[in-house]
Every structure is written in C-alpha cells, then in structure tokens.
Design a protein around this motif. Structure first.
Motif, mmCIF file in Angstrom:
data_model
loop_
_atom_site.group_PDB
_atom_site.id
_atom_site.type_symbol
_atom_site.label_atom_id
_atom_site.label_comp_id
_atom_site.label_asym_id
_atom_site.label_seq_id
_atom_site.Cartn_x
_atom_site.Cartn_y
_atom_site.Cartn_z
ATOM 1 N N ASN A 63 34.164 51.604 95.146
ATOM 2 C CA ASN A 63 33.998 53.034 95.429
ATOM 3 C C ASN A 63 32.688 53.315 96.154
ATOM 4 O O ASN A 63 32.650 54.157 97.057
ATOM 5 N N LEU A 64 31.629 52.637 95.769
ATOM 6 C CA LEU A 64 30.346 52.831 96.450
ATOM 7 C C LEU A 64 30.441 52.431 97.921
ATOM 8 O O LEU A 64 29.934 53.132 98.793
ATOM 9 N N THR A 65 31.105 51.326 98.184
ATOM 10 C CA THR A 65 31.242 50.840 99.554
ATOM 11 C C THR A 65 32.153 51.741 100.380
ATOM 12 O O THR A 65 31.817 52.121 101.502
ATOM 13 N N GLU A 66 33.299 52.112 99.810
ATOM 14 C CA GLU A 66 34.292 52.873 100.569
ATOM 15 C C GLU A 66 34.011 54.381 100.606
ATOM 16 O O GLU A 66 34.237 55.020 101.625
ATOM 17 N N GLN A 67 33.558 54.947 99.474
ATOM 18 C CA GLN A 67 33.367 56.399 99.390
ATOM 19 C C GLN A 67 31.902 56.824 99.391
ATOM 20 O O GLN A 67 31.596 57.974 99.662
ATOM 21 N N GLY A 68 31.016 55.894 99.010
ATOM 22 C CA GLY A 68 29.596 56.223 98.938
ATOM 23 C C GLY A 68 29.157 56.743 97.575
ATOM 24 O O GLY A 68 27.988 57.044 97.371
ATOM 25 N N PHE A 69 30.108 56.810 96.635
ATOM 26 C CA PHE A 69 29.759 57.253 95.283
ATOM 27 C C PHE A 69 30.830 56.780 94.300
ATOM 28 O O PHE A 69 31.932 56.393 94.685
ATOM 29 N N TYR A 70 30.469 56.818 93.016
ATOM 30 C CA TYR A 70 31.420 56.543 91.941
ATOM 31 C C TYR A 70 31.154 57.552 90.838
ATOM 32 O O TYR A 70 30.006 57.747 90.430
ATOM 33 N N LEU A 71 32.185 58.196 90.349
ATOM 34 C CA LEU A 71 32.062 59.180 89.279
ATOM 35 C C LEU A 71 32.589 58.557 87.993
ATOM 36 O O LEU A 71 33.746 58.157 87.909
ATOM 37 N N GLN A 72 31.708 58.472 86.981
ATOM 38 C CA GLN A 72 32.104 57.940 85.678
ATOM 39 C C GLN A 72 32.316 59.104 84.727
ATOM 40 O O GLN A 72 31.384 59.842 84.425
ATOM 41 N N LEU A 73 33.552 59.267 84.283
ATOM 42 C CA LEU A 73 33.901 60.340 83.362
ATOM 43 C C LEU A 73 33.803 59.837 81.924
ATOM 44 O O LEU A 73 33.892 58.632 81.672
ATOM 45 N N PRO A 74 33.648 60.749 80.965
ATOM 46 C CA PRO A 74 33.559 60.312 79.563
ATOM 47 C C PRO A 74 34.875 59.709 79.098
ATOM 48 O O PRO A 74 35.945 60.068 79.606
ATOM 49 N N PRO A 75 34.789 58.799 78.132
ATOM 50 C CA PRO A 75 36.033 58.236 77.599
ATOM 51 C C PRO A 75 36.826 59.328 76.886
ATOM 52 O O PRO A 75 36.245 60.312 76.407
ATOM 53 N N PRO A 76 38.150 59.180 76.828
ATOM 54 C CA PRO A 76 38.947 60.208 76.151
ATOM 55 C C PRO A 76 38.572 60.285 74.672
ATOM 56 O O PRO A 76 38.246 59.269 74.047
ATOM 57 N N LYS A 77 38.631 61.501 74.128
ATOM 58 C CA LYS A 77 38.300 61.684 72.715
ATOM 59 C C LYS A 77 39.433 61.131 71.864
ATOM 60 O O LYS A 77 40.606 61.322 72.161
ATOM 61 N N GLU A 78 39.036 60.464 70.804
ATOM 62 C CA GLU A 78 40.004 59.862 69.898
ATOM 63 C C GLU A 78 40.380 60.881 68.827
ATOM 64 O O GLU A 78 39.519 61.500 68.203
ATOM 65 N N ASP A 79 41.669 61.063 68.611
ATOM 66 C CA ASP A 79 42.157 61.987 67.585
ATOM 67 C C ASP A 79 42.712 61.139 66.444
ATOM 68 O O ASP A 79 43.889 60.745 66.449
ATOM 69 N N LEU A 80 41.863 60.855 65.465
ATOM 70 C CA LEU A 80 42.260 59.971 64.376
ATOM 71 C C LEU A 80 43.376 60.560 63.527
ATOM 72 O O LEU A 80 44.254 59.831 63.060
#
Length: 93
Positions: A63-80
């Motif tokens: 993504n850095l090479t092709e788009q110039g950035f990478y967006l890291q989103l939070p992991p999904p919340k676990e519903d125990l």
C-alpha cells in the motif's frame, strides 16, 4: 523503507502509515478529514522488520508503494456474550 506512523485523534486505535514524515500529499482529503490532524507516533524502518503487531507487513509495504499510505483500523470488538450464546445455540434478540 523508513515509514512515519501517525495516530488519529478522532478515531481510537486508528493509525496512518506514510512514506515520508509529514507528507500527506498522497492521502485523500476525505480520509484526512475523518482521520483528524495526524499525531506522530513513531518512525519505523520496515526493511528491518519481518512483521508488525497488528498489520500484515507485506500489505503495508504494498500500500505504501502503490498508494503512498496505509490505514490501520482497530480490530473488531469481541462480543463474548454473543459468542457464548452462539455456542449454546441460544437465539439472539
């Protein structure tokens, strides 16, 4: 590959990786508006690493090479509770 990592002041556990420190020229304006003013967390040399804690390093590099950035989103919340009900075969409301 030296990369700057920024956290979002608006979105918890959301990080933006860019190729050069303070260079957001390849990041879409709409994304930056939702992300908020990026706050520098660290500089990471991806060439010296074979993995990252919460992101696929190969995807980040691509993504850095092709788009110039990478967006890291939070992991999904676990519903125990939902997981437990599913294991018991109980229908959810």
């Amino acid at each position: 590959m030296l990369t700057a990592v920024y956290r979002s002041p608006k979105k918890e556990q959301t990080y933006l990786f860019v190729e050069k420190r303070d260079d957001f020229s390849r990041v879409p304006d709409a994304l930056l508006a939702k992300f908020g003013t990026p706050q520098l967390v660290t500089m990471v040399n991806l060439a010296n690493r074979d993995k990252l804690a919460l992101a696929d390093i190969d995807k980040v590099k691509t993504n850095l090479t092709e788009q110039g950035f990478y967006l890291q989103l939070p992991p999904p919340k676990e519903d125990l509770l939902a997981d437990h009900k599913k294991q018991l075969g109980i229908e959810q409301d």
